[in-house]
Each structure stands twice: as structure tokens, then as C-alpha cells.
Design a protein around this motif. Structure first.
Motif, PDB file in Angstrom:
ATOM      1  N   VAL A   1       0.866  -1.180   0.000  1.00  0.00           N
ATOM      2  CA  VAL A   1       0.000   0.000   0.000  1.00  0.00           C
ATOM      3  C   VAL A   1       0.901   1.227   0.000  1.00  0.00           C
ATOM      4  O   VAL A   1       1.797   1.348   0.838  1.00  0.00           O
ATOM      5  CB  VAL A   1      -0.925   0.030   1.229  1.00  0.00           C
ATOM      6  N   VAL A   2       0.671   2.136  -0.946  1.00  0.00           N
ATOM      7  CA  VAL A   2       1.450   3.366  -1.050  1.00  0.00           C
ATOM      8  C   VAL A   2       0.520   4.546  -0.797  1.00  0.00           C
ATOM      9  O   VAL A   2      -0.546   4.648  -1.410  1.00  0.00           O
ATOM     10  CB  VAL A   2       2.114   3.497  -2.438  1.00  0.00           C
ATOM     11  N   ALA A   3       0.911   5.433   0.114  1.00  0.00           N
ATOM     12  CA  ALA A   3       0.158   6.654   0.373  1.00  0.00           C
ATOM     13  C   ALA A   3       0.671   7.754  -0.546  1.00  0.00           C
ATOM     14  O   ALA A   3       1.847   8.125  -0.471  1.00  0.00           O
ATOM     15  CB  ALA A   3       0.304   7.074   1.831  1.00  0.00           C
ATOM     16  N   ALA A   4      -0.188   8.240  -1.426  1.00  0.00           N
ATOM     17  CA  ALA A   4       0.134   9.369  -2.300  1.00  0.00           C
ATOM     18  C   ALA A   4      -0.418  10.618  -1.623  1.00  0.00           C
ATOM     19  O   ALA A   4      -1.589  10.972  -1.776  1.00  0.00           O
ATOM     20  CB  ALA A   4      -0.480   9.180  -3.683  1.00  0.00           C
ATOM     21  N   ILE A   5       0.428  11.285  -0.841  1.00  0.00           N
ATOM     22  CA  ILE A   5      -0.004  12.389   0.011  1.00  0.00           C
ATOM     23  C   ILE A   5      -0.050  13.665  -0.824  1.00  0.00           C
ATOM     24  O   ILE A   5       0.967  14.291  -1.103  1.00  0.00           O
ATOM     25  CB  ILE A   5       0.940  12.537   1.217  1.00  0.00           C
TER      26      ILE A   5
END
Length: 200
Positions: A87-91
Motif C-alpha cells: 500500500v502506497v500513500a500518495a499524500i
């Protein structure tokens, strides 16, 4: 309040709450349910709406509301952490309080703008129970736990320098880079992620 998108062999979860993109109990419950619908064989990119990734709801004062918020936050963080693929958080903007706690349990964090950390006077002051903080510390790193406890916050450049995010990137191309990072993590991982236990 949530949009699910399939792109390039992964799922993109857009948290969309016009106006503030707050992570109150209903939003957290919807997010948790959305992960339940996702294909567990594919990685996930989690992102926000316009100039906000996710921020605290107004501070909770009623004991029942506070307990419900704590439970929803812990369940959602565990659900994200236990997803078997990366899971990658694209902030894409501010990720404060509960929003920062959520980003901290992702496998990677890319940030284009905004502030990460904890702002005093928000729901996190009462919602971050010790089990939530321990989970952030165990999965997201000791620095993330310290920041939630102390009320520190950082801009995108500072966040990269101190290791809260993996990379400060531009707004244009943020999702594309997050997709690339999710696939790269998926290729290099030996198998499904180990499921963390609930802190005791």
C-alpha cells in the motif's frame, strides 16, 4: 466519500470529502469497508482530494463518540497494514492527526505538498489511544509515533529530510509515481505482507 479506481493492475482509493476531507468515524468505516472489497492480490494506492490527503475531525467530547472514533481508527489502520500486497500513500496535501497515522502504516509515502504530523487542538488529542500510537510506532516507525505524541508537524521538504515520507515529488505525476512505487514494491516483496498483531 470514497472513489475506487482500477488502473494498471492495482487499485486507487480516493478519499473524497468535499470541504475538509476529515477522517471522522463514518469516513474511517467506509475506508475499512472499501479495503474489504479490493482484490487482495493487487497493490493499492491511497490518496486524498484536491489539496488534502486526510485530516482530523473536530475534537470529540462525548465518551461514546470518542470510543467509536478510536475503534474505527485502529480497525482501519490494521486493515491497511494487513492488506497482503503493498500500500502506497500518495499524500497530495495535508495529512495531519488521524490522516498522518493512516499514512504512517502504508508501505511507502510520496508527498507533493501540505503538512504532515499532528496539529494541536484536533481530534487526535483525544482519539489517539495508546494502542493506536503503539501500532503507528510498530509499523510506521518510532519517529511517527513521537510526532503524534508531541504535536510536531513538517512541510513536504522537511518530511523527506527527516524520513517521514520517502520522497517529496511534484503534484503533477504524484499518482503515476505512486503507481510505479507500488508495482516496484510488489515485485521485490517475497510474498504477502506479514499481518501485524493488535498492540497490547
Amino acid at each position: 466519500m470514497l472513489d475506487l479506481e482500477q488502473r494498471e493492475g492495482l487499485a486507487i482509493v480516493h478519499m473524497r470529502r468535499p470541504g475538509d476531507n476529515t477522517l471522522d468515524e463514518p469516513m474511517l468505516r467506509r475506508l475499512c469497508a472499501a479495503f474489504g472489497f479490493l482484490d487482495r492480490a493487487h497493490p493499492v494506492v491511497l490518496t486524498g482530494y484536491r489539496a488534502t490527503f486526510a485530516v482530523d475531525a473536530p475534537e470529540q467530547t462525548e465518551p461514546g463518540s470518542l470510543r467509536a472514533l478510536r475503534a474505527a481508527l485502529l480497525e482501519t489502520m490494521l486493515t491497511v497494514a494487513q492488506h497482503p500486497r503493498p500500500v502506497v500513500a500518495a499524500i497530495n496535501g495535508d495529512a495531519t492527526g488521524t490522516g498522518f497515522a493512516l499514512a504512517a502504516v502504508a508501505d511507502a509515502r510520496l508527498m507533493s505538498s501540505g503538512t504532515v504530523g499532528r496539529l494541536r487542538g484536533t481530534a487526535t488529542n483525544t482519539a489517539t489511544h495508546d494502542d493506536v500510537l503503539r501500532l503507528v510506532g510498530r509499523i510506521g516507525g518510532g519517529m511517527a509515533e513521537t510526532i503524534l505524541r508531541t504535536g510536531q508537524s513538517f512541510g513536504a521538504d522537511e518530511a523527506e529530510q527527516v524520513g517521514l515520507v520517502d520522497r517529496h515529488t511534484g503534484t503533477i505525476g504524484l499518482l503515476d509515481e505512486a503507481i510505479h512505487r507500488a508495482h516496484a514494491l510488489s515485485r521485490t516483496s517475497a510474498g504477502p505482507r506479514a499481518a501485524p498483531a493488535v498492540p497490547r
